[in-house]
Design a protein around this motif. Structure first.
Motif, mmCIF file in Angstrom:
data_model
loop_
_atom_site.group_PDB
_atom_site.id
_atom_site.type_symbol
_atom_site.label_atom_id
_atom_site.label_comp_id
_atom_site.label_asym_id
_atom_site.label_seq_id
_atom_site.Cartn_x
_atom_site.Cartn_y
_atom_site.Cartn_z
ATOM 1 N N TYR A 4 0.825 -1.213 0.000
ATOM 2 C CA TYR A 4 0.000 0.000 0.000
ATOM 3 C C TYR A 4 0.858 1.260 0.000
ATOM 4 O O TYR A 4 0.484 2.269 -0.615
ATOM 5 N N THR A 5 1.982 1.232 0.678
ATOM 6 C CA THR A 5 2.799 2.436 0.812
ATOM 7 C C THR A 5 3.794 2.617 -0.328
ATOM 8 O O THR A 5 4.688 3.472 -0.247
ATOM 9 N N ARG A 6 3.667 1.829 -1.381
ATOM 10 C CA ARG A 6 4.529 2.039 -2.547
ATOM 11 C C ARG A 6 4.274 3.411 -3.175
ATOM 12 O O ARG A 6 5.185 4.031 -3.723
ATOM 13 N N ASP A 7 3.014 3.865 -3.112
ATOM 14 C CA ASP A 7 2.698 5.193 -3.648
ATOM 15 C C ASP A 7 3.296 6.260 -2.750
ATOM 16 O O ASP A 7 3.399 6.106 -1.539
ATOM 17 N N HIS A 8 3.677 7.386 -3.349
ATOM 18 C CA HIS A 8 4.210 8.494 -2.571
ATOM 19 C C HIS A 8 3.122 9.105 -1.704
ATOM 20 O O HIS A 8 1.970 9.240 -2.105
ATOM 21 N N GLY A 9 3.508 9.472 -0.490
ATOM 22 C CA GLY A 9 2.649 10.297 0.341
ATOM 23 C C GLY A 9 1.428 9.605 0.905
ATOM 24 O O GLY A 9 0.334 10.166 0.863
#
Length: 314
Positions: A89-94
Motif C-alpha cells: 500500500y505504501t509504494r505510492d508516494h505520500g
C-alpha cells in the motif's frame, strides 16, 4: 484529481503511537490530520473496527468518501501478511495510514508477534514517504501492550504534538520474551527423516503425506509443503547441504522443524523484511512467514533449527 504537494527527497517513514482515552479525543486528533493529509494529496487508509470506523466516517462527512477503509479484524489477522499488505500500500508516494489492531482475545503468542510486527515496520518501511499512526485505546489495550508502544514506535503523539520516544529500540535489537529461550523438544511420537540436495522431491512428498494423514486441510498442506521445501533448499544452498525434518501434531497445529548442522543466524530480522524486487535470494523465510502461523528460529547445540507452525484446519 489530487492536488500536488511538495515532497522532500529525504522524506521517510513517520511511525507514531497515538494513545487516546475517549471517543472525543480520538476524533479531535485524527479528523484534522486526515483532512490535512487529503489536502496534501496523500492517499489515506483507515484500518479500525466498525465502531471507530463509523465515528470517523460521520465526523469526516463528505471527506469520508475520499478515504480507503479496511476492517481491523481481517487486516491484522496475520501480522506478516499485514506487513506485506502495508508494504504494497505504501509504494505510492505520500500515504497516510491510521491503524488500530484489536488486542482483546489474542493469545500471548499472538500479542507477541503483533508487537514484533509494530517494531519490524520501522525497518521494512524505513525509506517509504509514509505516515503511519497506530491508535491505542487506553481503556481497552492491555497494559503490557501500551508499555511496548514506546519501544516499537520512534514517535509518540502527546498534548504538545509528536515527540521522539526515549525508550525506542531499533527493530534489529529488539528482544521479546521467549525469543532466546530454547525451543521445547518435539513430541515423543514425532517423525524424523533426513534430506540432501537430491532428496527435495522426497522431502515434499513425505511432508505432504504426513500432513494429509494427520488430517490437515488441502490448501494448508500445500502451504506447509512449500514452506518446508523453501527452508530445506535454503539449507542446501547456503548451509551444510543436508539436514533433518521432524514433524508432529500439537495443540491443533502441525509443527515441522527443519534442522541443519553448523548453521548460524547472521540476520537479526530473518525473513521479516520483504526481498527487493528481482533479488535472487531472501524469499525462503519471507514466504514461510507469509504462509505459516508462526516461524521460530534458533541456533543452538550446533544446529540451526527452523520451526514452522500451521493450524490443522481453517
Amino acid at each position: 484529481m489530487r492536488p500536488d504537494r511538495a515532497r522532500s527527497g529525504d522524506e521517510s517513514l513517520r511511525h507514531v503511537a497515538v494513545p487516546y482515552a475517549t471517543d472525543e479525543a480520538l476524533l479531535s486528533v485524527t479528523v484534522p490530520r486526515v483532512r490535512a493529509a487529503l489536502g496534501e494529496g496523500r492517499r489515506v487508509l483507515v484500518i479500525t473496527g466498525p465502531a471507530n470506523s463509523g465515528l470517523l466516517a460521520d465526523a469526516l462527512g463528505r471527506d469520508a468518501g475520499r478515504v480507503d477503509h479496511r476492517d481491523a479484524s481481517s487486516w491484522y489477522a496475520h501480522p506478516y501478511r499485514t506487513l506485506a499488505a502495508l508494504h504494497d500500500y505504501t509504494r505510492d508516494h505520500g500515504t497516510f495510514v491510521i491503524g488500530e489492531p484489536g488486542w482483546e482475545g489474542r493469545s500471548a503468542r499472538e500479542v507477541r508477534e503483533l508487537i514484533r510486527y509494530e517494531s519490524v515496520v520501522n525497518a521494512a518501511l524505513r525509506a517509504r514517504p509514509a505516515i503511519l499512526w497506530c491508535l491505542y485505546d487506553v481503556r481497552k489495550v492491555p497494559a503490557d501492550v501500551l508499555d511496548h508502544t514506546q519501544v516499537t514506535h520512534p514517535l509518540l503523539l502527546g498534548p504538545e504534538g509528536e515527540a521522539a520516544g526515549a525508550r525506542f529500540v531499533n527493530p534489529h535489537d529488539l528482544v521479546l520474551d521467549t525469543d532466546r529461550a530454547p525451543l521445547p523438544e518435539p513430541r515423543g511420537d514425532a517423525k524424523t527423516f533426513g534430506f540432501t540436495a537430491r532428496e527435495l522431491k522426497r522431502l515434499r512428498r513425505t511432508v505432504g503425506d504426513y500432513a494429509r494423514a494427520a488430517g490437515m486441510d488441502g490448501d494448508l498442506t500445500t502451504s506447509l509443503v512449500l514452506s518446508a521445501s523453501e527452508i530445506a533448499a535454503n539449507s542446501i544452498e547456503h548451509g551444510a547441504g543436508h539436514g533433518t525434518v521432524t514433524m508432529w501434531v500439537e495443540d491443533g497445529e502441525l509443527v515441522c522443524e527443519i534442522a541443519e548442522p553448523g548453521g548460524a543466524l547472521h540476520d537479526p530480522l530473518p525473513g521479516y523484511i520483504p526481498p527487493e524486487p528481482g533479488s535472487p535470494r531472501g524469499y525462503g523465510l519471507w514466504i514461510s512467514r507469509q504462509l505459516c502461523d508462526l516461524v521460530e528460529l534458533r541456533a543452538e547445540g550446533g544446529l540451526l533449527r527452523v520451526r514452522l507452525h500451521l493450524a490443522m484446519g481453517s
